[in-house]
Design an enzyme around this catalytic site. Structure first.
Site, PDB file in Angstrom:
ATOM      1  CD  GLN A 106       4.294  42.385  22.369  1.00 30.97           C
ATOM      2  OE1 GLN A 106       4.808  41.461  22.201  1.00 30.97           O
ATOM      3  NE2 GLN A 106       3.831  43.865  22.194  1.00 30.97           N
ATOM      4  CG  HIS A 127       3.684  38.171  25.913  1.00 32.83           C
ATOM      5  ND1 HIS A 127       4.522  38.749  25.854  1.00 32.83           N
ATOM      6  CD2 HIS A 127       2.861  37.552  25.760  1.00 32.83           C
ATOM      7  CE1 HIS A 127       4.334  38.662  24.417  1.00 32.83           C
ATOM      8  NE2 HIS A 127       4.065  37.765  24.078  1.00 32.83           N
ATOM      9  CB  CYS A 168       1.261  25.687  41.381  1.00 28.42           C
ATOM     10  SG  CYS A 168       2.047  23.473  41.337  1.00 28.42           S
ATOM     11  CB  CYS A 184       0.996  19.969  45.114  1.00 25.29           C
ATOM     12  SG  CYS A 184       2.268  20.998  44.205  1.00 25.29           S
ATOM     13  CB  SER A 196      10.880  44.937  18.724  1.00 32.67           C
ATOM     14  OG  SER A 196       9.882  43.918  18.863  1.00 32.67           O
ATOM     15  CG  ASN A 234       9.004  52.476  17.833  1.00 32.67           C
ATOM     16  OD1 ASN A 234      10.512  52.230  18.460  1.00 32.67           O
ATOM     17  ND2 ASN A 234       9.022  50.984  17.958  1.00 32.67           N
ATOM     18  CB  ALA A 271       5.111  55.548  25.020  1.00 27.95           C
TER      19      ALA A 271
HETATM   20  P1  OAD Z   1      11.134  44.918  22.165  1.00 33.56           P
HETATM   21  O1  OAD Z   1      12.003  44.968  23.275  1.00 33.56           O
HETATM   22  O2  OAD Z   1      11.036  43.668  21.501  1.00 33.56           O
HETATM   23  O3  OAD Z   1      11.157  45.951  21.529  1.00 33.56           O
HETATM   24  C1  OAD Z   1      10.730  47.137  22.307  1.00 33.56           C
HETATM   25  C2  OAD Z   1      10.409  48.520  21.379  1.00 33.56           C
HETATM   26  O4  OAD Z   1      10.470  49.485  21.842  1.00 33.56           O
HETATM   27  C3  OAD Z   1      11.556  48.587  20.489  1.00 33.56           C
HETATM   28  O5  OAD Z   1      11.117  48.491  19.045  1.00 33.56           O
HETATM   29  C4  OAD Z   1      12.065  50.031  20.842  1.00 33.56           C
HETATM   30  O6  OAD Z   1      12.383  50.852  19.454  1.00 33.56           O
HETATM   31  C5  OAD Z   1      10.390  50.857  21.316  1.00 33.56           C
HETATM   32  N1  OAD Z   1      10.417  51.719  22.395  1.00 33.56           N
HETATM   33  C6  OAD Z   1      11.927  52.199  23.116  1.00 33.56           C
HETATM   34  N2  OAD Z   1      11.785  52.971  23.865  1.00 33.56           N
HETATM   35  C7  OAD Z   1      10.708  53.311  23.218  1.00 33.56           C
HETATM   36  C8  OAD Z   1       9.672  54.283  23.812  1.00 33.56           C
HETATM   37  N3  OAD Z   1      10.350  55.402  25.102  1.00 33.56           N
HETATM   38  N4  OAD Z   1       8.639  54.784  23.473  1.00 33.56           N
HETATM   39  C9  OAD Z   1       7.821  53.934  22.497  1.00 33.56           C
HETATM   40  N5  OAD Z   1       8.748  53.145  22.118  1.00 33.56           N
HETATM   41  C10 OAD Z   1      10.306  52.238  22.632  1.00 33.56           C
HETATM   42  O7  OAD Z   1      10.151  45.037  22.760  1.00 33.56           O
HETATM   43  P2  OAD Z   1       8.588  44.186  22.651  1.00 33.56           P
HETATM   44  O8  OAD Z   1       8.340  44.456  21.341  1.00 33.56           O
HETATM   45  O9  OAD Z   1       7.226  44.122  24.139  1.00 33.56           O
HETATM   46  O10 OAD Z   1       7.664  38.113  25.470  1.00 33.56           O
HETATM   47  O11 OAD Z   1       8.846  42.159  22.715  1.00 33.56           O
HETATM   48  C11 OAD Z   1       7.131  41.585  22.559  1.00 33.56           C
HETATM   49  C12 OAD Z   1       8.209  39.843  23.393  1.00 33.56           C
HETATM   50  O12 OAD Z   1       9.736  40.191  23.240  1.00 33.56           O
HETATM   51  C13 OAD Z   1       8.048  40.898  24.810  1.00 33.56           C
HETATM   52  O13 OAD Z   1       6.441  40.408  25.604  1.00 33.56           O
HETATM   53  C14 OAD Z   1       8.419  39.819  25.725  1.00 33.56           C
HETATM   54  C15 OAD Z   1       9.911  39.767  24.512  1.00 33.56           C
HETATM   55  O14 OAD Z   1       9.943  38.397  24.676  1.00 33.56           O
HETATM   56  C16 OAD Z   1       7.940  37.137  26.407  1.00 33.56           C
HETATM   57  O15 OAD Z   1       8.366  37.393  27.312  1.00 33.56           O
HETATM   58  C17 OAD Z   1       7.362  35.793  25.650  1.00 33.56           C
END
Ligand code: OAD
Length: 251
Positions: free
Chosen positions: A105, A123, A131, A154, A193, A217, A235
């Protein structure tokens, strides 16, 4: 066992060794240890007063393309200072131990920088520009200091090649991710998350398809109660421990 060591369940190791397909979904938590704030971390400094979920939208870009462009410029500058961490590198190593598909993501490109091949960028990628009218990848002229610059074809405003809220996942990425999830014998959700769909839905699809599902996580995610193995660790610690354990077992 050293404090920063993580114990990998034998059942997970056995499933990984026997797997014909391992699919990994990563989120911002994997890049957190590279200094890239997670999406739900408080925005830093100047951007603290903005809600990322309000800025990463077509409506925000339509309303104030300069503000959105400047926010992405700030994120690009922050990511440019980031290096892959041991978690990214362990996933690149894992590709030599298991038939693996990596779906991310994250838009920061750090998995590719760490050596992972064939990364599915669910993503998009913040380092590419598109563009906003023709929807094709472009490279604005370095002499164009407008914010955002104009498309060299353009002159429509250029935007980052990332998926915004309310936008569709790129077709190829979605198809590849769904196929790799349906076929997965093991599915690892790392640093997410599990709150943003359709990416988060891949976890339940893997469970429904009968995969062994594990999560890495420090905090339980929205899917934490449904996975078979929840490794409450970062991680950058858990993934190297997993690779070491697989290698010790002769994988
Ligand atoms: P989040 O910020 O929602 O969640 C990050 C997760 O990483 C949380 O559950 C933390 O507990 C965990 N975390 C923090 N430090 C960590 C570590 N050292 N090792 C492992 N886990 C850790 O980010 P995403 O789940 O990636 O979408 O969010 C998904 C999407 O929401 C993103 O891609 C973005 C956002 O809107 C778009 O931009 C379309």
């Amino acid at each position: 066992m050293a404090d920063d060591e993580v114990s990998i369940p034998d059942a997970l190791l056995e499933a990984l060794r026997a797997a014909r397909q391992v699919t990994v979904l990563t989120g911002a938590g994997v890049s957190a240890e590279s200094g890239v704030p997670t999406f739900r971390d408080a925005q830093q400094g100047l951007w603290a007063r903005y809600d990322p979920q309000q800025l990463a939208t077509p409506e925000a870009f339509e309303a104030d393309p300069t503000l959105v462009w400047q926010w992405y410029r700030w994120r690009r500058e922050l990511i440019a200072r980031a290096e892959p961490n041991p978690g990214h590198r362990a996933l690149a190593d894992l590709e030599s131990l298991c038939p693996l598909t990596l779906v991310t993501q994250n838009v920061d490109g750090l998995h590719r920088d760490a050596g992972s091949a064939g990364v599915v960028e669910f993503h998009g990628n913040i380092h590419r520009d598109r563009c906003s009218r023709e929807d094709v990848i472009v490279e604005p002229s370095p002499d164009d200091d407008r914010e955002p610059p104009g498309c060299p074809r353009c002159d429509a405003p250029v935007r980052p090649d990332v998926v915004w809220f309310g936008e569709a996942i790129p077709g190829d990425a979605l198809r590849t991710a769904l196929e790799a999830t349906e076929r997965a014998d093991v599915f690892l959700a790392v640093g997410t998350s599990a709150t943003v769909h359709p990416a988060a839905g891949l976890i339940d699809r893997a469970l429904d398809a009968g995969a062994v599902v594990a999560e890495i996580n420090p905090e339980a995610s929205a899917a934490g109660s449904r996975v078979h193995h929840a490794l409450a660790a970062g991680a950058g610690t858990a993934l190297p421990a997993l690779v070491r354990a697989l290698r010790q077992g002769g994988c």
